[in-house]
Design a protein around this motif. Structure first.
Motif, short mmCIF file in Angstrom:
data_model
loop_
_atom_site.label_atom_id
_atom_site.label_comp_id
_atom_site.label_asym_id
_atom_site.label_seq_id
_atom_site.Cartn_x
_atom_site.Cartn_y
_atom_site.Cartn_z
N GLU A 42 0.81 -1.22 0.00
CA GLU A 42 0.00 0.00 0.00
C GLU A 42 0.85 1.27 0.00
O GLU A 42 0.38 2.35 -0.37
CB GLU A 42 -0.93 0.03 1.22
N ASP A 43 2.09 1.18 0.45
CA ASP A 43 2.99 2.34 0.45
C ASP A 43 3.58 2.62 -0.92
O ASP A 43 4.07 3.72 -1.18
CB ASP A 43 4.14 2.11 1.45
N VAL A 44 3.54 1.61 -1.80
CA VAL A 44 4.18 1.74 -3.11
C VAL A 44 3.15 1.84 -4.23
O VAL A 44 3.26 2.67 -5.12
CB VAL A 44 5.12 0.53 -3.36
N ILE A 45 2.15 0.99 -4.17
CA ILE A 45 1.16 0.92 -5.25
C ILE A 45 -0.22 1.24 -4.67
O ILE A 45 -0.64 0.61 -3.69
CB ILE A 45 1.15 -0.47 -5.90
N ALA A 46 -0.89 2.20 -5.27
CA ALA A 46 -2.24 2.56 -4.82
C ALA A 46 -3.05 3.00 -6.03
O ALA A 46 -2.56 3.73 -6.89
CB ALA A 46 -2.16 3.68 -3.79
N GLU A 47 -4.28 2.57 -6.08
CA GLU A 47 -5.18 2.96 -7.16
C GLU A 47 -6.22 3.94 -6.62
O GLU A 47 -6.94 3.62 -5.68
CB GLU A 47 -5.89 1.73 -7.74
N PRO A 48 -6.27 5.13 -7.19
CA PRO A 48 -7.27 6.09 -6.71
C PRO A 48 -8.68 5.67 -7.13
O PRO A 48 -8.87 4.84 -8.02
CB PRO A 48 -6.87 7.39 -7.41
N VAL A 49 -9.65 6.28 -6.48
CA VAL A 49 -11.05 5.97 -6.77
C VAL A 49 -11.33 6.27 -8.24
O VAL A 49 -10.93 7.30 -8.77
CB VAL A 49 -11.98 6.81 -5.86
N GLY A 50 -11.99 5.33 -8.90
CA GLY A 50 -12.33 5.50 -10.31
C GLY A 50 -11.31 4.91 -11.26
O GLY A 50 -11.54 4.85 -12.46
N THR A 51 -10.16 4.49 -10.75
CA THR A 51 -9.12 3.91 -11.59
C THR A 51 -8.71 2.57 -10.97
O THR A 51 -7.63 2.44 -10.42
CB THR A 51 -7.89 4.84 -11.69
N TYR A 52 -9.60 1.63 -11.03
CA TYR A 52 -9.35 0.32 -10.44
C TYR A 52 -9.05 -0.70 -11.52
O TYR A 52 -9.68 -0.68 -12.58
CB TYR A 52 -10.57 -0.17 -9.65
N SER A 53 -8.10 -1.59 -11.21
CA SER A 53 -7.85 -2.72 -12.09
C SER A 53 -8.81 -3.85 -11.67
O SER A 53 -9.59 -3.70 -10.73
CB SER A 53 -6.40 -3.17 -11.96
N PHE A 54 -8.73 -4.97 -12.36
CA PHE A 54 -9.56 -6.11 -11.99
C PHE A 54 -9.18 -6.58 -10.58
O PHE A 54 -8.01 -6.51 -10.19
CB PHE A 54 -9.39 -7.26 -12.98
N ASP A 55 -10.14 -7.06 -9.83
CA ASP A 55 -9.87 -7.52 -8.47
C ASP A 55 -8.83 -8.62 -8.44
O ASP A 55 -7.95 -8.65 -7.57
CB ASP A 55 -11.17 -8.01 -7.82
N GLY A 56 -8.89 -9.52 -9.41
CA GLY A 56 -7.90 -10.61 -9.48
C GLY A 56 -6.49 -10.08 -9.72
O GLY A 56 -5.53 -10.58 -9.14
N VAL A 57 -6.38 -9.06 -10.57
CA VAL A 57 -5.06 -8.45 -10.84
C VAL A 57 -4.54 -7.78 -9.57
O VAL A 57 -3.36 -7.90 -9.22
CB VAL A 57 -5.17 -7.44 -12.00
N TRP A 58 -5.42 -7.09 -8.87
CA TRP A 58 -5.02 -6.39 -7.64
C TRP A 58 -4.55 -7.39 -6.58
O TRP A 58 -3.50 -7.20 -5.96
CB TRP A 58 -6.19 -5.55 -7.12
N LYS A 59 -5.29 -8.47 -6.38
CA LYS A 59 -4.91 -9.48 -5.39
C LYS A 59 -3.63 -10.18 -5.79
O LYS A 59 -2.74 -10.42 -4.96
CB LYS A 59 -6.04 -10.50 -5.22
N THR A 60 -3.51 -10.51 -7.07
CA THR A 60 -2.29 -11.18 -7.54
C THR A 60 -1.08 -10.26 -7.43
O THR A 60 0.02 -10.69 -7.05
CB THR A 60 -2.47 -11.66 -9.00
N SER A 61 -1.27 -8.99 -7.74
CA SER A 61 -0.17 -8.02 -7.61
C SER A 61 0.28 -7.91 -6.17
O SER A 61 1.48 -7.87 -5.87
CB SER A 61 -0.62 -6.64 -8.11
N TYR A 62 -0.67 -7.86 -5.25
CA TYR A 62 -0.36 -7.78 -3.82
C TYR A 62 0.45 -9.00 -3.39
O TYR A 62 1.49 -8.88 -2.74
CB TYR A 62 -1.64 -7.67 -3.00
N THR A 63 -0.04 -10.18 -3.76
CA THR A 63 0.65 -11.42 -3.38
C THR A 63 2.03 -11.49 -4.01
O THR A 63 3.01 -11.84 -3.33
CB THR A 63 -0.19 -12.64 -3.82
N THR A 64 2.14 -11.13 -5.29
CA THR A 64 3.44 -11.16 -5.97
C THR A 64 4.42 -10.21 -5.32
O THR A 64 5.58 -10.56 -5.07
CB THR A 64 3.26 -10.79 -7.46
N PHE A 65 3.97 -8.99 -5.02
CA PHE A 65 4.85 -8.00 -4.38
C PHE A 65 5.33 -8.51 -3.02
O PHE A 65 6.53 -8.50 -2.73
CB PHE A 65 4.09 -6.68 -4.20
N THR A 66 4.39 -8.97 -2.21
CA THR A 66 4.73 -9.39 -0.84
C THR A 66 5.65 -10.60 -0.83
O THR A 66 6.67 -10.61 -0.14
CB THR A 66 3.43 -9.71 -0.07
#
Length: 151
Positions: A42-66
């Motif tokens: 959350e300190d590096v990657i954040a999507e503002p309101v109205g500019t959301y990627s797919f939920d699966g992409v967001w979850k996968t990105s989080y897992t990949t980063f961590t």
């Protein structure tokens, strides 16, 4: 008997300084890296309101980063941790050696030598400047300043 016990305790204390147990849970007890390396997704990657990627992409990105941050750190520390510990241990030993055997003795020597110069300087100031300033103060002591308001 009490002397032998005190001597034994002193030896144990000296030995424990180099072989003490380390805390495997709290590895930063003095909090020296508290604000430096605590970087989360959350300190590096954040999507503002109205500019959301797919939920699966967001979850996968989080897992990949961590997971990649976690394993990359572990691999780097496994490969470079011990060699860098040797380098840092050597460097701090060198700094300690220089400080103990060169810096502090030089400073002490300087303070001892400057004390003699300080006494000579103080004697010269008191001998030559004190009478001069005392004479100037007596000359200026009779000066009177008056402020008048002219209309």
């Amino acid at each position: 008997m009490a002397e032998q016990r005190g001597e034994l305790e002193e030896r144990i204390i000296i030995k424990d300084q180099h072989t003490k147990e380390i805390d495997l849970v709290n590895r930063d007890p003095k909090h020296i890296n508290e604000d430096v390396v605590k970087v989360d997704f959350e300190d590096v990657i954040a999507e503002p309101v109205g500019t959301y990627s797919f939920d699966g992409v967001w979850k996968t990105s989080y897992t990949t980063f961590t997971v990649s941050k976690y394993w990359c750190y572990r691999l780097l520390s496994a490969v470079l941790g011990i060699p860098l510990a040797v380098v840092w241990g050597f460097l701090f030993a060198l700094i300690s050696f220089c400080h103990i055997w060169a810096v502090v003795p030089c400073i002490k020597s300087y303070l001892i030598e400057i004390q003699c110069v300080s006494r000579i300087y103080s004697l010269c100031i008191h001998t030559f400047c004190d009478p001069l300033f005392e004479a100037l103060s007596k000359i200026c002591s009779n000066v009177r300043v008056a402020v008048r308001k002219e209309i």
